[in-house]
Design a protein around this motif. Sequence first.
Motif: not given
Length: 409
Positions: A15-37
């Motif tokens: 992942p590039e930094q902006w992708q990490n930021d996007l996923v971190n932003w998603l999972i910081s929200k209640p119920n937000g989830y992104f599989s490590d698969k």
Amino acid sequence: DDAEEILSAKPLQQPEQWQNDLVNWLISKPNGYFSDKVLWTKTEMGYNMHAAEDIPKDTTLMIIPQAALITSDGTDEECITISKMMKEYEKGEASEFYPYIRYLFGGHEGGTSTGLLPTTWSEPAKDLLKQMVGTDLYPQKFEKSQKRILVDCQQFIDRKELESMSKETAQKWQDAFIFWVSRSWSDKMVPILDMINHRNGKWLNVESTTAHSGQDIRVYALRDIKKGEQLWNTYNECLDEDCNYGRIKYSYITQHILMDYGFVEAYPRRFIFHVDAKGTDRNNKQFLVVEIDEDPEDPTKRTFEWHFRKPTDAQLHWIYNQLSRLKDMEFTMEEGLKALPDGHEKDTILAFYLAYREAFQLAMVHKDDDVSDNTFYPELPDEHEEEHDHEHEEEHDEEDDEEEDGDEL
Ligand SMILES: C[S@@+](CC[C@H](N)C(=O)[O-])C[C@H]1O[C@@H](n2cnc3c(N)ncnc32)[C@H](O)[C@@H]1O
């Protein structure tokens, strides 16, 4: 085999930094989830995702909470969604959607912006596409259908702002409109799910719950997915209310995907031949719908199906004439393409020309075949039977009076 090919050709990208930021932003929200698969990748189709390991059917890949969506506040008014994207863009880092907005407006190579859709192509590219489609092939009059977003949405824009708007800001509005056309789920922008590219048939491997229930959106594996396989969503075989419960599959097809997403889809492809049984009337809706796919026995060969009906003699005559016309213009196409700079427009026009030629060619070869048994045209749920059947197309092609009508197939 496909999966192994992809893996050996292209190492999965970290992942590039902006992708990490996007996923971190998603999972910081209640119920937000992104599989490590799931891993991000970049291909000639822009950004996408791959399976980092074998993923069993039904595995949850992501959960996009309602709080992560940019919506029209229940109004179904795209101008509201678009103006909200602009407001968030203007807030910069202070925006609660910043990681998403930064991607959209960031001008990432392969992202979706002005220049992608045929309505926003250069004049020479539009002219060549116009020549290619001639008077009978879809899209017709496409150069006129570009929405003038600042005119059409003016009631949603502050008047003072509109009067003193810089050229750069006006362009951002146009870009936001293109993001809406090529990424939205009806009136909603759905971050991260909108990173998944489109392919139907045996490739399709991702499904999700609807964005419109008010519930968080669960994105899951439609079937077992092998390590390295690209994740594929569908832009026209969706089954929810926006897709008229699966029915737009035969009315919103390869030609429309080109207009709204700027690419010629890989197989399977469906084409509508806009010609009625008498071979003359393009407003009568009894059109031909054909499907072309890779032959499962030999992927270098093609399969061909007639959906709903076979061609009349008059329709065959029309197909023959279109094929001859496309063959005869080979030199014109070559010259026209040579004059365009290398890149998206050139590649896409060539792909579309070849795809149409192949469709007509195969139609001639298969002219005596029976109508397909595989046509899947679901019944509408009882409570929706009375509903008009082609909302989806109207939404995207309002000014195109040549639009076909799903319910008269
Ligand atoms: C919803 S976005 C998907 C994410 C996009 N690839 C990105 O980089 O942001 C839709 C856009 O992705 C690209 N795309 C999706 N599926 C594609 C395909 N099968 N072939 C080529 N381009 C595709 C097109 O540019 C399309 O307008």
